[in-house]
Design a protein around this motif. Structure first.
Motif, PDB file in Angstrom:
ATOM      1  N   ARG A  95     -10.786  90.143   5.917  1.00  0.00           N
ATOM      2  CA  ARG A  95     -10.255  90.892   4.795  1.00  0.00           C
ATOM      3  C   ARG A  95      -8.843  91.388   5.096  1.00  0.00           C
ATOM      4  O   ARG A  95      -7.953  91.311   4.254  1.00  0.00           O
ATOM      5  N   ASN A 191     -15.732 108.962  12.656  1.00  0.00           N
ATOM      6  CA  ASN A 191     -14.901 108.938  11.453  1.00  0.00           C
ATOM      7  C   ASN A 191     -15.551 108.074  10.369  1.00  0.00           C
ATOM      8  O   ASN A 191     -15.595 108.437   9.200  1.00  0.00           O
TER       9      ASN A 191
ATOM     10  N   LEU B 203     -13.125 103.660  -4.642  1.00  0.00           N
ATOM     11  CA  LEU B 203     -13.232 102.711  -3.524  1.00  0.00           C
ATOM     12  C   LEU B 203     -13.489 101.299  -4.048  1.00  0.00           C
ATOM     13  O   LEU B 203     -12.931 100.332  -3.527  1.00  0.00           O
ATOM     14  N   HIS B 206     -10.252 100.009  -5.151  1.00  0.00           N
ATOM     15  CA  HIS B 206      -9.462  99.718  -3.936  1.00  0.00           C
ATOM     16  C   HIS B 206      -9.860  98.361  -3.351  1.00  0.00           C
ATOM     17  O   HIS B 206      -9.016  97.505  -3.089  1.00  0.00           O
ATOM     18  N   ASP B 207     -11.176  98.155  -3.170  1.00  0.00           N
ATOM     19  CA  ASP B 207     -11.642  96.917  -2.531  1.00  0.00           C
ATOM     20  C   ASP B 207     -11.364  95.706  -3.434  1.00  0.00           C
ATOM     21  O   ASP B 207     -10.973  94.647  -2.945  1.00  0.00           O
ATOM     22  N   CYS B 214     -10.192 100.298   6.341  1.00  0.00           N
ATOM     23  CA  CYS B 214      -9.620 101.163   7.382  1.00  0.00           C
ATOM     24  C   CYS B 214     -10.344 100.935   8.703  1.00  0.00           C
ATOM     25  O   CYS B 214     -11.564 100.895   8.742  1.00  0.00           O
ATOM     26  N   ILE B 233      -9.432 110.552   5.596  1.00  0.00           N
ATOM     27  CA  ILE B 233     -10.208 109.303   5.547  1.00  0.00           C
ATOM     28  C   ILE B 233     -11.656 109.569   5.951  1.00  0.00           C
ATOM     29  O   ILE B 233     -12.587 108.981   5.399  1.00  0.00           O
ATOM     30  N   SER B 234     -11.843 110.481   6.896  1.00  0.00           N
ATOM     31  CA  SER B 234     -13.207 110.847   7.286  1.00  0.00           C
ATOM     32  C   SER B 234     -13.930 111.488   6.096  1.00  0.00           C
ATOM     33  O   SER B 234     -15.108 111.222   5.849  1.00  0.00           O
ATOM     34  N   LEU B 236     -13.234 110.902   2.953  1.00  0.00           N
ATOM     35  CA  LEU B 236     -13.500 109.804   2.020  1.00  0.00           C
ATOM     36  C   LEU B 236     -14.807 109.103   2.422  1.00  0.00           C
ATOM     37  O   LEU B 236     -15.681 108.859   1.582  1.00  0.00           O
ATOM     38  N   ASN B 237     -14.953 108.775   3.717  1.00  0.00           N
ATOM     39  CA  ASN B 237     -16.154 108.096   4.193  1.00  0.00           C
ATOM     40  C   ASN B 237     -17.384 108.955   3.956  1.00  0.00           C
ATOM     41  O   ASN B 237     -18.423 108.467   3.516  1.00  0.00           O
ATOM     42  N   SER B 238     -17.247 110.250   4.270  1.00  0.00           N
ATOM     43  CA  SER B 238     -18.360 111.181   4.109  1.00  0.00           C
ATOM     44  C   SER B 238     -18.807 111.231   2.650  1.00  0.00           C
ATOM     45  O   SER B 238     -19.989 111.083   2.335  1.00  0.00           O
ATOM     46  N   TYR B 240     -18.228 109.066   0.276  1.00  0.00           N
ATOM     47  CA  TYR B 240     -18.740 107.773  -0.203  1.00  0.00           C
ATOM     48  C   TYR B 240     -20.184 107.556   0.259  1.00  0.00           C
ATOM     49  O   TYR B 240     -21.039 107.138  -0.518  1.00  0.00           O
ATOM     50  N   LEU B 241     -20.444 107.852   1.535  1.00  0.00           N
ATOM     51  CA  LEU B 241     -21.795 107.621   2.062  1.00  0.00           C
ATOM     52  C   LEU B 241     -22.800 108.596   1.441  1.00  0.00           C
ATOM     53  O   LEU B 241     -23.939 108.229   1.155  1.00  0.00           O
ATOM     54  N   THR B 244     -23.508 107.254  -2.113  1.00  0.00           N
ATOM     55  CA  THR B 244     -24.284 106.018  -2.205  1.00  0.00           C
ATOM     56  C   THR B 244     -25.592 106.137  -1.429  1.00  0.00           C
ATOM     57  O   THR B 244     -26.651 106.307  -2.002  1.00  0.00           O
ATOM     58  N   ALA B 245     -25.507 106.100  -0.095  1.00  0.00           N
ATOM     59  CA  ALA B 245     -26.716 106.151   0.732  1.00  0.00           C
ATOM     60  C   ALA B 245     -27.440 107.475   0.531  1.00  0.00           C
ATOM     61  O   ALA B 245     -28.674 107.540   0.559  1.00  0.00           O
ATOM     62  N   GLY B 246     -26.685 108.560   0.325  1.00  0.00           N
ATOM     63  CA  GLY B 246     -27.297 109.870   0.136  1.00  0.00           C
ATOM     64  C   GLY B 246     -27.811 110.091  -1.271  1.00  0.00           C
ATOM     65  O   GLY B 246     -28.443 111.111  -1.548  1.00  0.00           O
ATOM     66  N   GLY B 247     -27.528 109.159  -2.174  1.00  0.00           N
ATOM     67  CA  GLY B 247     -28.076 109.241  -3.528  1.00  0.00           C
ATOM     68  C   GLY B 247     -27.486 110.335  -4.399  1.00  0.00           C
ATOM     69  O   GLY B 247     -28.067 110.729  -5.413  1.00  0.00           O
TER      70      GLY B 247
END
Lengths: 232, 250
Positions: A95, A191, B203, B206-207, B214, B233-234, B236-238, B240-241, B244-247
């Motif tokens: 990617r 991270n 996101l 973005h993708d 990243c 960015i951390s 953003l990851n938090s 996003y997860l 999604t995964a956390g519902g």
């Protein structure tokens, strides 16, 4: 729960999700490395302890579970973790290549002082090749000077004999690359899971550095000690 | 100052493009980088040649229009500074300076040094907003915000959307831009209703735009003219997860 189940494929496809997969599988592999390293160090306690430990790996859990159950389950989990880790890394690398089709004319300068960071991709490939060699050596005995009839202790001593110094060099180089991989990877994993903050960043960098040094040091100790005749 | 410039010239999106060398004499060390390019363009126009196209607007370091990768570094050698606020005294007399556009598949070159940065706008449109009633602005103090949250949100909100993070990233990722927007809006009470939808839509956009992922190389935050910190960015990851995964995303 339904929301979670539906969300999972989407997570896998996203760039953030792929890094989360890398972080989780990397975490599993780090835990394995710590256990593997502790097991290796038993060689300093002598042939008896080392061989007994190798035998225990196969008999653990008996008689509640059949012979080699725990070891086989570990192998399955590790194989899955390695495959998912490599898949995520490859997918992100491809990617990244596609994301910049025209390169800069000027030599791209790195300002972030991340030597370990720049070794992640090619270092990972070398580590993967090393794992194949290592399995052929001490799991399948295909490239080991002794065969399946020898004891685990004797196989290690024969492997790193002084006249096979190049094998020792190969192991040391690969393990140092694992150390570099962890220097960036163990920090980056926090991270990727969104646990890194401005406040804990120093602690996480320190934790990754300690992990990298302890794991690399612990693994390097055995081949070096055998080659220099400190054990065996 | 005497300077040799090697500038990327490209007639249009379908042209292959090339580096072209220009010599400049008598440039004031107090000129800004863009003023130096203005001098070059005046000379080109006088010589009946096509001037170099480059983006600029406020020239005060706040609009995010100026770009340029100068000697391999977005916005040039000075930290926390946009190209328009960079002065020629930061270069040596007689120096050879390479000037290139942002390089990313998502930022195709329109002409010379001008690239199309609309994928950043697409990301904002897909979630970088809050819903608020129009009309008279409500009393600012009616919604209390903890001071540390306000400070962090303000720090992230300094992002001017120039795209230097993408230009600097070895992966061509816009994660710092995305993280700045998600952090600035997600820390505010007004940003909560759309918080979980926002991070997922932004996101996805973005993708889909073809940015890379990243891998925490840290190049973005060094290149950022506003010094947006890497920890956005951390977050953003938090988010996003969790979404999604956390519902959390309904």
């Amino acid at each position: 729960m339904q929301a979670v189940a539906i969300a999972i494929p989407a997570i896998y496809r996203s760039t953030v999700g792929k890094k989360a997969v890398m972080a989780v599988t990397g975490g599993i592999l780090v835990l394995f490395l710590v256990a593997h390293m502790v097991g290796n160090l038993k060689i300093f306690l002598g042939a008896g302890d080392f061989n007994h430990y190798a035998e225990w790996l196969r008999t653990a859990g008996e008689p509640a579970v059949p012979h080699r159950t725990v070891l086989t389950l570990t192998e399955v989990v590790l194989t899955l973790a390695v495959l998912l880790h490599i898949w995520s890394a490859t997918s992100l690398a491809l990617r990244a290549r596609a994301a910049r089709p025209v390169k800069y004319e000027s030599r791209k300068k790195s300002h972030a002082r991340g030597y370990a960071t720049h070794t992640m991709r090619y270092g990972g490939v070398i580590i993967a090749l090393f794992i194949i060699w290592h399995l052929l050596d001490l799991t399948f005995y295909a490239v080991n000077p002794l065969g399946s009839s020898a004891t685990p202790y004797d196989r290690v001593i024969a492997d790193f004999a002084p006249d096979r110094w190049y094998i020792t060099v190969w192991y040391v180089v690969a393990v140092l690359l694992v150390g570099l991989h962890l220097w960036h990877g163990a920090w980056s994993a926090f991270n990727s899971l969104g646990w890194r903050t401005k406040r804990n960043d120093g602690f996480l960098r320190g934790l990754a550095a300690v992990l990298a040094v302890v794991i690399a040091g612990g693994f390097v100790a055995v081949p070096i000690a055998v080659t220099f005749g400190w054990v065996g | 100052m005497k300077l040799t410039l090697r500038i990327w010239r490209q007639t249009n999106a379908s042209d292959k493009g090339r580096m072209v060398e220009y010599k400049l004499d008598d440039i004031s060390p107090d000129a800004s980088f863009l003023e130096m390019l203005d001098v070059l363009n005046e000379q080109l126009i006088a010589a009946d040649e096509e001037p170099v196209a480059f983006d600029h607007d406020c020239r005060e370091g706040i609009c995010g229009m100026c770009s340029l990768v100068i000697n391999g570094t977005p916005h040039g050698p000075e930290r926390n500074t946009t190209t328009c606020q960079l002065h020629m005294r930061k270069f040596k007399d007689g120096e050879v300076i390479d000037v290139e556009p942002w390089r990313a598949r998502a930022f195709p070159v329109i002409k010379d040094l001008v690239v199309d940065r609309s994928p950043l706008d697409d990301m904002i449109q897909s979630g970088g907003y809050i819903s608020a009633p129009t009309g008279t602005a409500p009393e600012a103090h009616s919604v209390p915000v903890p001071k540390p949250d306000a400070d962090r949100a303000f720090e992230a909100a300094e992002c001017i959307g120039c795209g230097a993070c993408v230009a600097a990233c070895p992966n061509g990722s816009a994660a710092l831009f995305l993280g700045a927007k998600v952090t600035a809006l997600g820390l505010m009470p007004q940003g909560q209703p759309e918080r979980w939808d926002r991070v997922v839509s932004m996101l996805d956009t973005h993708d889909d735009a073809g940015f890379g992922g990243c891998t925490l190389t840290g190049e973005c935050t060094v290149a950022c003219p506003k010094g947006i910190p890497l920890d956005v960015i951390s977050r953003l990851n938090s988010d996003y997860l969790k979404a999604t995964a956390g519902g959390k995303k309904k």
